[in-house]
Each structure stands twice: as structure tokens, then as C-alpha cells.
Scaffold this motif. Structure first.
Motif, PDB file in Angstrom:
ATOM      1  N   TRP A  21       9.006   1.239   4.672  1.00  0.00           N
ATOM      2  CA  TRP A  21       8.485   0.996   3.331  1.00  0.00           C
ATOM      3  C   TRP A  21       7.768   2.164   2.674  1.00  0.00           C
ATOM      4  O   TRP A  21       7.773   2.291   1.461  1.00  0.00           O
ATOM      5  CB  TRP A  21       7.553  -0.213   3.358  1.00  0.00           C
ATOM      6  N   LYS A  22       7.131   3.011   3.440  1.00  0.00           N
ATOM      7  CA  LYS A  22       6.295   4.053   2.846  1.00  0.00           C
ATOM      8  C   LYS A  22       7.085   4.997   1.954  1.00  0.00           C
ATOM      9  O   LYS A  22       6.625   5.364   0.875  1.00  0.00           O
ATOM     10  CB  LYS A  22       5.541   4.829   3.918  1.00  0.00           C
ATOM     11  N   PHE A  36      -0.418  -3.353  -8.387  1.00  0.00           N
ATOM     12  CA  PHE A  36       0.077  -3.983  -7.163  1.00  0.00           C
ATOM     13  C   PHE A  36       1.286  -4.873  -7.446  1.00  0.00           C
ATOM     14  O   PHE A  36       2.304  -4.792  -6.762  1.00  0.00           O
ATOM     15  CB  PHE A  36      -1.034  -4.787  -6.484  1.00  0.00           C
ATOM     16  N   GLY A  37       1.188  -5.728  -8.446  1.00  0.00           N
ATOM     17  CA  GLY A  37       2.282  -6.640  -8.776  1.00  0.00           C
ATOM     18  C   GLY A  37       3.554  -5.910  -9.173  1.00  0.00           C
ATOM     19  O   GLY A  37       4.657  -6.334  -8.832  1.00  0.00           O
ATOM     20  N   GLU A  38       3.397  -4.808  -9.887  1.00  0.00           N
ATOM     21  CA  GLU A  38       4.557  -4.006 -10.275  1.00  0.00           C
ATOM     22  C   GLU A  38       5.227  -3.407  -9.045  1.00  0.00           C
ATOM     23  O   GLU A  38       6.458  -3.410  -8.930  1.00  0.00           O
ATOM     24  CB  GLU A  38       4.134  -2.888 -11.239  1.00  0.00           C
ATOM     25  N   LEU A  39       4.409  -2.911  -8.125  1.00  0.00           N
ATOM     26  CA  LEU A  39       4.959  -2.359  -6.879  1.00  0.00           C
ATOM     27  C   LEU A  39       5.670  -3.448  -6.087  1.00  0.00           C
ATOM     28  O   LEU A  39       6.747  -3.229  -5.543  1.00  0.00           O
ATOM     29  CB  LEU A  39       3.838  -1.766  -6.030  1.00  0.00           C
ATOM     30  N   ARG A  40       5.063  -4.607  -6.027  1.00  0.00           N
ATOM     31  CA  ARG A  40       5.643  -5.735  -5.269  1.00  0.00           C
ATOM     32  C   ARG A  40       7.022  -6.098  -5.804  1.00  0.00           C
ATOM     33  O   ARG A  40       7.948  -6.365  -5.047  1.00  0.00           O
ATOM     34  CB  ARG A  40       4.693  -6.932  -5.354  1.00  0.00           C
ATOM     35  N   ARG A  41       7.179  -6.085  -7.134  1.00  0.00           N
ATOM     36  CA  ARG A  41       8.475  -6.397  -7.744  1.00  0.00           C
ATOM     37  C   ARG A  41       9.468  -5.247  -7.584  1.00  0.00           C
ATOM     38  O   ARG A  41      10.669  -5.471  -7.448  1.00  0.00           O
ATOM     39  CB  ARG A  41       8.302  -6.721  -9.226  1.00  0.00           C
ATOM     40  N   THR A  42       8.975  -4.024  -7.604  1.00  0.00           N
ATOM     41  CA  THR A  42       9.838  -2.848  -7.571  1.00  0.00           C
ATOM     42  C   THR A  42      10.377  -2.560  -6.181  1.00  0.00           C
ATOM     43  O   THR A  42      11.537  -2.191  -6.025  1.00  0.00           O
ATOM     44  CB  THR A  42       9.060  -1.612  -8.087  1.00  0.00           C
ATOM     45  N   VAL A  43       9.546  -2.716  -5.162  1.00  0.00           N
ATOM     46  CA  VAL A  43       9.960  -2.444  -3.775  1.00  0.00           C
ATOM     47  C   VAL A  43      10.591  -3.728  -3.233  1.00  0.00           C
ATOM     48  O   VAL A  43       9.918  -4.571  -2.649  1.00  0.00           O
ATOM     49  CB  VAL A  43       8.766  -1.972  -2.907  1.00  0.00           C
ATOM     50  N   ALA A  44      11.880  -3.847  -3.442  1.00  0.00           N
ATOM     51  CA  ALA A  44      12.605  -5.074  -3.104  1.00  0.00           C
ATOM     52  C   ALA A  44      12.536  -5.370  -1.614  1.00  0.00           C
ATOM     53  O   ALA A  44      12.748  -4.485  -0.786  1.00  0.00           O
ATOM     54  CB  ALA A  44      14.058  -4.954  -3.541  1.00  0.00           C
ATOM     55  N   GLY A  45      12.198  -6.616  -1.286  1.00  0.00           N
ATOM     56  CA  GLY A  45      12.219  -7.080   0.092  1.00  0.00           C
ATOM     57  C   GLY A  45      10.912  -6.957   0.844  1.00  0.00           C
ATOM     58  O   GLY A  45      10.789  -7.480   1.945  1.00  0.00           O
ATOM     59  N   GLU A  48       4.067  -9.299   0.573  1.00  0.00           N
ATOM     60  CA  GLU A  48       2.762  -8.932   0.032  1.00  0.00           C
ATOM     61  C   GLU A  48       1.870  -8.343   1.119  1.00  0.00           C
ATOM     62  O   GLU A  48       1.206  -7.329   0.915  1.00  0.00           O
ATOM     63  CB  GLU A  48       2.100 -10.161  -0.600  1.00  0.00           C
ATOM     64  N   ARG A  49       1.871  -8.961   2.270  1.00  0.00           N
ATOM     65  CA  ARG A  49       1.047  -8.490   3.383  1.00  0.00           C
ATOM     66  C   ARG A  49       1.438  -7.077   3.810  1.00  0.00           C
ATOM     67  O   ARG A  49       0.593  -6.222   4.040  1.00  0.00           O
ATOM     68  CB  ARG A  49       1.178  -9.456   4.562  1.00  0.00           C
ATOM     69  N   MET A  50       2.751  -6.834   3.928  1.00  0.00           N
ATOM     70  CA  MET A  50       3.225  -5.514   4.347  1.00  0.00           C
ATOM     71  C   MET A  50       2.902  -4.463   3.285  1.00  0.00           C
ATOM     72  O   MET A  50       2.512  -3.342   3.629  1.00  0.00           O
ATOM     73  CB  MET A  50       4.733  -5.553   4.613  1.00  0.00           C
ATOM     74  N   LEU A  51       3.016  -4.816   2.012  1.00  0.00           N
ATOM     75  CA  LEU A  51       2.688  -3.873   0.946  1.00  0.00           C
ATOM     76  C   LEU A  51       1.208  -3.497   1.015  1.00  0.00           C
ATOM     77  O   LEU A  51       0.855  -2.323   0.894  1.00  0.00           O
ATOM     78  CB  LEU A  51       3.039  -4.457  -0.426  1.00  0.00           C
ATOM     79  N   GLN A  54       0.758  -1.126   4.034  1.00  0.00           N
ATOM     80  CA  GLN A  54       1.330   0.193   3.799  1.00  0.00           C
ATOM     81  C   GLN A  54       0.509   0.989   2.785  1.00  0.00           C
ATOM     82  O   GLN A  54       0.285   2.187   2.963  1.00  0.00           O
ATOM     83  CB  GLN A  54       2.781   0.070   3.325  1.00  0.00           C
ATOM     84  N   LEU A  55       0.036   0.326   1.732  1.00  0.00           N
ATOM     85  CA  LEU A  55      -0.794   1.008   0.738  1.00  0.00           C
ATOM     86  C   LEU A  55      -2.106   1.481   1.352  1.00  0.00           C
ATOM     87  O   LEU A  55      -2.570   2.582   1.059  1.00  0.00           O
ATOM     88  CB  LEU A  55      -1.057   0.096  -0.468  1.00  0.00           C
ATOM     89  N   ARG A  56      -2.694   0.666   2.213  1.00  0.00           N
ATOM     90  CA  ARG A  56      -3.935   1.071   2.891  1.00  0.00           C
ATOM     91  C   ARG A  56      -3.706   2.308   3.752  1.00  0.00           C
ATOM     92  O   ARG A  56      -4.534   3.226   3.774  1.00  0.00           O
ATOM     93  CB  ARG A  56      -4.481  -0.072   3.748  1.00  0.00           C
ATOM     94  N   GLU A  57      -2.596   2.337   4.481  1.00  0.00           N
ATOM     95  CA  GLU A  57      -2.297   3.491   5.328  1.00  0.00           C
ATOM     96  C   GLU A  57      -2.025   4.739   4.487  1.00  0.00           C
ATOM     97  O   GLU A  57      -2.475   5.828   4.829  1.00  0.00           O
ATOM     98  CB  GLU A  57      -1.100   3.187   6.237  1.00  0.00           C
ATOM     99  N   LEU A  58      -1.288   4.578   3.398  1.00  0.00           N
ATOM    100  CA  LEU A  58      -0.997   5.716   2.522  1.00  0.00           C
ATOM    101  C   LEU A  58      -2.274   6.239   1.871  1.00  0.00           C
ATOM    102  O   LEU A  58      -2.450   7.449   1.704  1.00  0.00           O
ATOM    103  CB  LEU A  58       0.028   5.319   1.453  1.00  0.00           C
TER     104      LEU A  58
END
Length: 109
Positions: A21-22, A36-45, A48-51, A54-58
Motif C-alpha cells: 500500500w505505501k 483521509f476519505g479521499e485517500l480511502r476512495r482513491t487507494v482501491a481495496g 480503513e484500518r490498513m490506511l 500505513q499513514l502512521r508509518e509513512l
């Protein structure tokens, strides 16, 4: 936290942006800041938990900046840092290679 040790530059790069995902998150943030919501819709599949993870790690790696706007309702935007942009620049040739070979790669077992 123990100091990280790498065997080569590729090892270090994959450590900081590895996983499914990163790379996709960084790719879409290269277009500009996203909520966040825009990213959730844009990164297909992505869930929410994984996003969130991944955002925290990035963010912890210094690749992504999290901006909280004090308003009601709260607004949070994510964007690339200069460090993140430098990684995108380095990944561009890899993305071009993937585009050129996508059909072949999709046909692999």
C-alpha cells in the motif's frame, strides 16, 4: 528503539516504503494533499484500518506530513514532505518499467 542496519541502499528504500500500500499512497499524494476519505476512495481495496496504519508509518518515516486544521468538523490533510518527494523521484523509473511490462507481469502465474 534499536538503530537500523542496512546491507545496501535498496534494502533501506524497501524498508521505508515496502509493502503493497505505501507505494500507492505515495503515488496519489504526489498529485497533491488529500484528506483521509479521499485517500480511502482513491487507494482501491485498502481497508480503513490498513490506511491508518500505513499513514502512521509513512508519517513516522518522514515521508508524509499530517496537517490538522482546527475547525468543526475537524479536517486532516496528508501531503508529501520533501523527503517523500525525493522518494517519488527515485521510484518514477520503476513505475515506468512497470507500465512498459504490465501485460507481461499480469500474465505471470
Amino acid at each position: 528503539m534499536p538503530k537500523r542496519s542496512y546491507t545496501c541502499g535498496l534494502d533501506a528504500a524497501i524498508d521505508v516504503m515496502g509493502g503493497k500500500w505505501k507505494g500507492l499512497i505515495l503515488f496519489w499524494l504526489d498529485e497533491g494533499p488529500l484528506r483521509f476519505g479521499e485517500l480511502r476512495r482513491t487507494v482501491a481495496g485498502i481497508s480503513e484500518r490498513m490506511l491508518i496504519l500505513q499513514l502512521r508509518e509513512l508519517e513516522a518515516s518522514g515521508l508524509v506530513h499530517r496537517e490538522v486544521h482546527q475547525q468543526v468538523p475537524p479536517k486532516v490533510e496528508y501531503s508529501l514532505t520533501e523527503f517523500g518527494r525525493s522518494l517519488i523521484t527515485a521510484l518514477a523509473p520503476l513505475g515506468e518499467w512497470g507500465e512498459e511490462n504490465m501485460e507481461r507481469l499480469e500474465g505471470l502465474p
